[in-house]
Design a protein around this motif. Structure first.
Motif, mmCIF file in Angstrom:
data_model
loop_
_atom_site.group_PDB
_atom_site.id
_atom_site.type_symbol
_atom_site.label_atom_id
_atom_site.label_comp_id
_atom_site.label_asym_id
_atom_site.label_seq_id
_atom_site.Cartn_x
_atom_site.Cartn_y
_atom_site.Cartn_z
ATOM 1 N N GLU A 1 0.845 -1.209 0.000
ATOM 2 C CA GLU A 1 0.000 0.000 0.000
ATOM 3 C C GLU A 1 0.881 1.259 0.000
ATOM 4 N N TRP A 2 1.902 1.265 0.855
ATOM 5 C CA TRP A 2 2.798 2.430 0.912
ATOM 6 C C TRP A 2 3.530 2.602 -0.422
ATOM 7 N N MET A 3 3.962 1.470 -1.001
ATOM 8 C CA MET A 3 4.678 1.527 -2.288
ATOM 9 C C MET A 3 3.764 2.089 -3.377
ATOM 10 N N ASP A 4 2.535 1.577 -3.432
ATOM 11 C CA ASP A 4 1.583 2.014 -4.459
ATOM 12 C C ASP A 4 1.249 3.491 -4.276
ATOM 13 N N ASN A 5 1.127 3.909 -3.008
ATOM 14 C CA ASN A 5 0.799 5.301 -2.730
ATOM 15 C C ASN A 5 1.884 6.234 -3.278
ATOM 16 N N LEU A 6 3.151 5.934 -2.963
ATOM 17 C CA LEU A 6 4.223 6.837 -3.410
ATOM 18 C C LEU A 6 4.430 6.735 -4.922
ATOM 19 N N ALA A 7 4.378 5.513 -5.455
ATOM 20 C CA ALA A 7 4.580 5.348 -6.904
ATOM 21 C C ALA A 7 3.470 6.061 -7.682
ATOM 22 N N SER A 8 2.252 6.077 -7.125
ATOM 23 C CA SER A 8 1.167 6.780 -7.825
ATOM 24 C C SER A 8 1.389 8.295 -7.769
ATOM 25 N N ILE A 9 2.021 8.780 -6.700
ATOM 26 C CA ILE A 9 2.359 10.218 -6.654
ATOM 27 C C ILE A 9 3.326 10.545 -7.782
ATOM 28 N N THR A 10 4.327 9.671 -7.969
ATOM 29 C CA THR A 10 5.278 9.866 -9.064
ATOM 30 C C THR A 10 4.547 9.857 -10.414
ATOM 31 N N ALA A 11 3.619 8.902 -10.580
ATOM 32 C CA ALA A 11 2.871 8.827 -11.850
ATOM 33 C C ALA A 11 1.984 10.063 -12.041
ATOM 34 N N ARG B 1 2.522 5.673 -24.715
ATOM 35 C CA ARG B 1 1.558 6.758 -24.999
ATOM 36 C C ARG B 1 0.746 7.114 -23.740
ATOM 37 N N ALA B 2 0.318 6.088 -22.997
ATOM 38 C CA ALA B 2 -0.566 6.342 -21.850
ATOM 39 C C ALA B 2 -0.080 5.709 -20.552
ATOM 40 N N THR B 3 1.044 4.995 -20.577
ATOM 41 C CA THR B 3 1.464 4.287 -19.362
ATOM 42 C C THR B 3 2.832 4.745 -18.860
ATOM 43 N N MET B 4 3.011 4.560 -17.559
ATOM 44 C CA MET B 4 4.288 4.858 -16.920
ATOM 45 C C MET B 4 4.717 3.663 -16.104
ATOM 46 N N GLU B 5 5.951 3.205 -16.307
ATOM 47 C CA GLU B 5 6.514 2.188 -15.428
ATOM 48 C C GLU B 5 7.283 2.930 -14.337
ATOM 49 N N VAL B 6 6.991 2.621 -13.076
ATOM 50 C CA VAL B 6 7.652 3.282 -11.953
ATOM 51 C C VAL B 6 8.471 2.246 -11.190
ATOM 52 N N GLU B 7 9.763 2.552 -11.005
ATOM 53 C CA GLU B 7 10.608 1.673 -10.180
ATOM 54 C C GLU B 7 10.489 2.112 -8.723
ATOM 55 N N ILE B 8 10.367 1.122 -7.846
ATOM 56 C CA ILE B 8 10.210 1.396 -6.415
ATOM 57 C C ILE B 8 11.299 0.643 -5.661
ATOM 58 N N PHE C 1 15.476 2.845 -19.410
ATOM 59 C CA PHE C 1 14.376 2.956 -20.385
ATOM 60 C C PHE C 1 14.370 1.735 -21.309
ATOM 61 N N MET C 2 15.566 1.338 -21.771
ATOM 62 C CA MET C 2 15.673 0.163 -22.648
ATOM 63 C C MET C 2 15.185 -1.091 -21.918
ATOM 64 N N GLU C 3 15.601 -1.229 -20.659
ATOM 65 C CA GLU C 3 15.167 -2.396 -19.863
ATOM 66 C C GLU C 3 13.656 -2.346 -19.624
ATOM 67 N N GLY C 4 13.134 -1.132 -19.460
ATOM 68 C CA GLY C 4 11.693 -0.959 -19.267
ATOM 69 C C GLY C 4 10.924 -1.390 -20.506
ATOM 70 N N TYR C 5 11.505 -1.106 -21.661
ATOM 71 C CA TYR C 5 10.856 -1.516 -22.917
ATOM 72 C C TYR C 5 10.694 -3.039 -22.939
ATOM 73 N N THR C 6 11.756 -3.757 -22.583
ATOM 74 C CA THR C 6 11.707 -5.226 -22.581
ATOM 75 C C THR C 6 10.667 -5.730 -21.580
ATOM 76 N N ARG C 7 10.684 -5.145 -20.362
ATOM 77 C CA ARG C 7 9.689 -5.560 -19.361
ATOM 78 C C ARG C 7 8.277 -5.275 -19.858
ATOM 79 N N SER C 8 8.114 -4.147 -20.533
ATOM 80 C CA SER C 8 6.783 -3.771 -21.017
ATOM 81 C C SER C 8 6.267 -4.786 -22.040
ATOM 82 N N ARG C 9 7.179 -5.252 -22.936
ATOM 83 C CA ARG C 9 6.763 -6.266 -23.940
ATOM 84 C C ARG C 9 6.287 -7.528 -23.219
ATOM 85 N N ASN C 10 7.060 -7.955 -22.225
ATOM 86 C CA ASN C 10 6.703 -9.174 -21.476
ATOM 87 C C ASN C 10 5.367 -9.000 -20.742
#
Ligand code: COA
Length: 161
Positions: free
Chosen positions: A35-45, A84-91, A139-148
């Motif tokens: 919950e704490w992780m989601d709360n802060l990561a959503s602030i970043t998003a 276009r519409a998504t953000m990957e956030v590292e926590i 960013f490159m690593e995020g692209y790979t994770r996003s495909r998966n």
């Protein structure tokens, strides 16, 4: 729409583990930490998109060490990859034993947020202005994770919907 930097939305918070956060063994509930992780990561998003965002997915989450009553929990979040519409956030979650000062990494995770408009439909967000080689690598690593992730989402939708 003007691109944003990673620093524009990077966030950090410290929490003290209180009795109401712990189970009968005196350790932090896993769900409370998420919950704490989601709360802060959503602030970043939110800061990146400046639009409503919803949690779309949570990647594999492993808890590496228990977090006890009275420990300090430091959560640090930043955007690694956008579409276009998504953000990957590292926590990143680090704990500190207040008595000894010992610090430990407890978990590192990736949550994905989708920006939505007033009708709940995916909405366009700013691009990510990469300023360092480390940010480019992430960013490159995020692209790979996003495909998966999208492959898994497709399978889940085909199975459940
Ligand atoms: C996330 C949500 C808005 C997506 O709606 P949708 O109509 O399926 O969206 P689309 O298929 O048009 O996809 C839109 C974008 O979101 C991405 N996306 C959709 N669902 C996703 C998910 N679950 N995880 C990650 N990304 C997702 C797509 O890849 C696409 O990205 P792009 O446009 O940047 O290329 C919708 O599924 C939703 O509201 N889910 C519930 C969210 C929620 O309530 N979360 C809190 C916990 S329950």
């Amino acid at each position: 729409m003007k691109n944003k930097t990673v620093k524009d939305s990077e966030s950090e918070v410290n929490r003290l583990v209180l009795p109401e956060d712990t189970n009968i063994f005196g350790a932090l509930y896993g769900g409370r930490l998420v919950e704490w992780m989601d709360n802060l990561a959503s602030i970043t998003a939110f800061k990146h998109a400046r639009k409503k965002v919803v949690t779309g997915s949570i990647d594999n989450l492993f808890f590496l060490s228990p977090i006890n009553l009275g420990y300090i929990v430091t959560i640090h979040t930043f955007v690694t990859y956008v579409t276009r519409a998504t953000m990957e956030v590292e926590i990143n979650v680090q704990t500190e034993n207040v008595e000894t000062g010992e610090k430990k990494i407890t978990t590192k995770a990736y949550f994905t947020y989708v920006a939505i408009d007033e009708n709940g439909k995916a909405a366009e967000i700013p691009g990510l202005l990469l300023q360092t080689p480390e940010e480019e690598k992430r960013f490159m690593e995020g692209y790979t994770r996003s495909r998966n992730r999208l492959d898994s989402l497709k399978i889940m939708k085909e199975t459940l919907l």
